[in-house]
Design a protein around this motif. Structure first.
Motif, PDB file in Angstrom:
ATOM      1  N   PRO A  93       0.842  -1.201   0.000  1.00  0.00           N
ATOM      2  CA  PRO A  93       0.000   0.000   0.000  1.00  0.00           C
ATOM      3  C   PRO A  93       0.875   1.249   0.000  1.00  0.00           C
ATOM      4  O   PRO A  93       1.897   1.298   0.695  1.00  0.00           O
ATOM      5  N   SER A  94       0.464   2.267  -0.777  1.00  0.00           N
ATOM      6  CA  SER A  94       1.327   3.429  -0.980  1.00  0.00           C
ATOM      7  C   SER A  94       0.528   4.720  -1.060  1.00  0.00           C
ATOM      8  O   SER A  94      -0.675   4.720  -1.335  1.00  0.00           O
ATOM      9  N   ALA A  95       1.258   5.826  -0.821  1.00  0.00           N
ATOM     10  CA  ALA A  95       0.778   7.178  -1.119  1.00  0.00           C
ATOM     11  C   ALA A  95       1.950   7.891  -1.787  1.00  0.00           C
ATOM     12  O   ALA A  95       2.529   8.830  -1.252  1.00  0.00           O
ATOM     13  N   TYR A  96       2.303   7.410  -2.953  1.00  0.00           N
ATOM     14  CA  TYR A  96       3.506   7.821  -3.680  1.00  0.00           C
ATOM     15  C   TYR A  96       3.233   9.095  -4.463  1.00  0.00           C
ATOM     16  O   TYR A  96       2.262   9.183  -5.211  1.00  0.00           O
ATOM     17  N   GLU A  97       4.108  10.064  -4.319  1.00  0.00           N
ATOM     18  CA  GLU A  97       3.928  11.356  -4.982  1.00  0.00           C
ATOM     19  C   GLU A  97       4.391  11.322  -6.435  1.00  0.00           C
ATOM     20  O   GLU A  97       5.205  10.480  -6.829  1.00  0.00           O
ATOM     21  N   VAL A  98       3.926  12.281  -7.223  1.00  0.00           N
ATOM     22  CA  VAL A  98       4.331  12.349  -8.632  1.00  0.00           C
ATOM     23  C   VAL A  98       5.824  12.588  -8.764  1.00  0.00           C
ATOM     24  O   VAL A  98       6.440  12.166  -9.748  1.00  0.00           O
ATOM     25  N   GLU A  99       6.434  13.256  -7.771  1.00  0.00           N
ATOM     26  CA  GLU A  99       7.872  13.500  -7.832  1.00  0.00           C
ATOM     27  C   GLU A  99       8.676  12.206  -7.800  1.00  0.00           C
ATOM     28  O   GLU A  99       9.841  12.180  -8.222  1.00  0.00           O
ATOM     29  N   GLY A 100       8.078  11.135  -7.326  1.00  0.00           N
ATOM     30  CA  GLY A 100       8.780   9.855  -7.261  1.00  0.00           C
ATOM     31  C   GLY A 100       8.493   8.936  -8.429  1.00  0.00           C
ATOM     32  O   GLY A 100       8.796   7.745  -8.358  1.00  0.00           O
ATOM     33  N   ALA A 101       7.932   9.465  -9.499  1.00  0.00           N
ATOM     34  CA  ALA A 101       7.508   8.615 -10.617  1.00  0.00           C
ATOM     35  C   ALA A 101       8.656   7.804 -11.210  1.00  0.00           C
ATOM     36  O   ALA A 101       8.466   6.649 -11.619  1.00  0.00           O
TER      37      ALA A 101
END
Length: 284
Positions: free
Chosen positions: A177-185
């Protein structure tokens, strides 16, 4: 162990500070997944409190519950009622020690809590270190139908040592499960397929999607095969937009991760542990 497993991955933008509304959405995702025959459903990180860095401290505290609290009872009931494995993302856990943890929870089809994992690698840019205490272990559990399963939360998976340790424990299915930001694409796109390939693992990654006032969560929830191939992926966020709620469903072959062929098998046969993990003194 099952060969074919129908996996569901839920993706949406949770509303910060609205735990009742978010629980309703999560339970709706469970119902939808059950209607499509899903056997294992994965929810994203901190779906119950939302993931807006500007308000995360108060949102997490307001929705914190112990592991056996009423939220877990509702989730357990949903898993049992649908005879489904429910990897219910991560939630703010109020520990017995009075500390707050970002904790992933998994319920089996009988509604029992099969595993829980406190996020061990907190993400400083979004103030997680000011909100949560870090877990002190990596987590695997074993079931006859799923084999050995690894459980990580978002930033945990960015550390290659984590995937390798889980692989050494026999984990060939990783739930993330994640809440990954666009900066980490870039890391999302390149790192995780590499981890899946080199460790012969299925990675099931559920992410939040959409924009808050100062941040955007990437979306792109997906399933990565042990070949390093992304076999299913949800839509990506457009900065400034809410994000599209989706239920990604795909059938996977668990046995593929156990085949003695390909890069992972070659690495296993030729690995020399005594050569690795030297610690170079600071200043050398």
């Amino acid at each position: 162990m099952k060969r074919d497993l129908l996996v569901g991955v839920a993706q949406w933008l949770a509303v910060p500070g609205e735990p009742r509304q978010n629980l309703s959405v999560a339970l709706g995702m469970v119902d939808d997944a059950a209607a499509r025959g899903v056997e294992l459903l994965v929810l994203p990180e901190l779906w119950c409190c939302g993931y807006d860095p500007e308000t995360l401290p108060e949102d997490a505290v307001a929705s914190a519950e112990p592991l056996d609290g009423p939220r877990s009872e509702r989730l357990a009931e949903a898993a049992r009622g649908h005879d489904m494995w429910l990897a219910a993302g991560s939630v703010p856990e109020l520990g017995e020690d009075g500390k707050l943890y970002d904790t992933a929870i998994v319920f089996n089809p009988r509604g029992e809590l099969s595993a829980w994992h406190r996020k061990a690698h907190l993400y400083p840019p979004t103030r997680e270190t000011a909100v949560f205490s870090a877990g002190d272990r990596l987590t695997t559990f074993e079931d006859p139908s799923l084999g050995v399963v690894g459980l990580v939360v978002c930033f945990d998976g960015d550390f290659p040592e984590v995937a390798r340790t889980l692989a050494l424990r026999g984990a060939r299915l990783i739930v993330a499960p994640s809440a990954y930001e666009v900066e980490g694409a870039t890391a999302w796109d390149l790192l995780y397929p590499a981890l899946a390939l080199t460790n012969s693992q299925w990675w099931v990654q559920s992410n939040q999607v959409g924009s808050h006032s100062t941040s955007t969560l990437l979306g792109a929830s997906r399933i990565v095969a042990p070949t390093g191939t992304v076999v299913a992926e949800a839509s990506r966020a457009v900065p400034g937009r809410m994000g599209k709620a989706e239920l990604l469903v795909h059938r996977i072959d668990l046995h593929l991760a156990y085949q003695r062929e390909g890069l992972a098998a070659l690495l296993e046969d030729e690995r020399h542990p005594a050569l690795y993990f030297d610690r170079v003194p600071a200043g050398s």
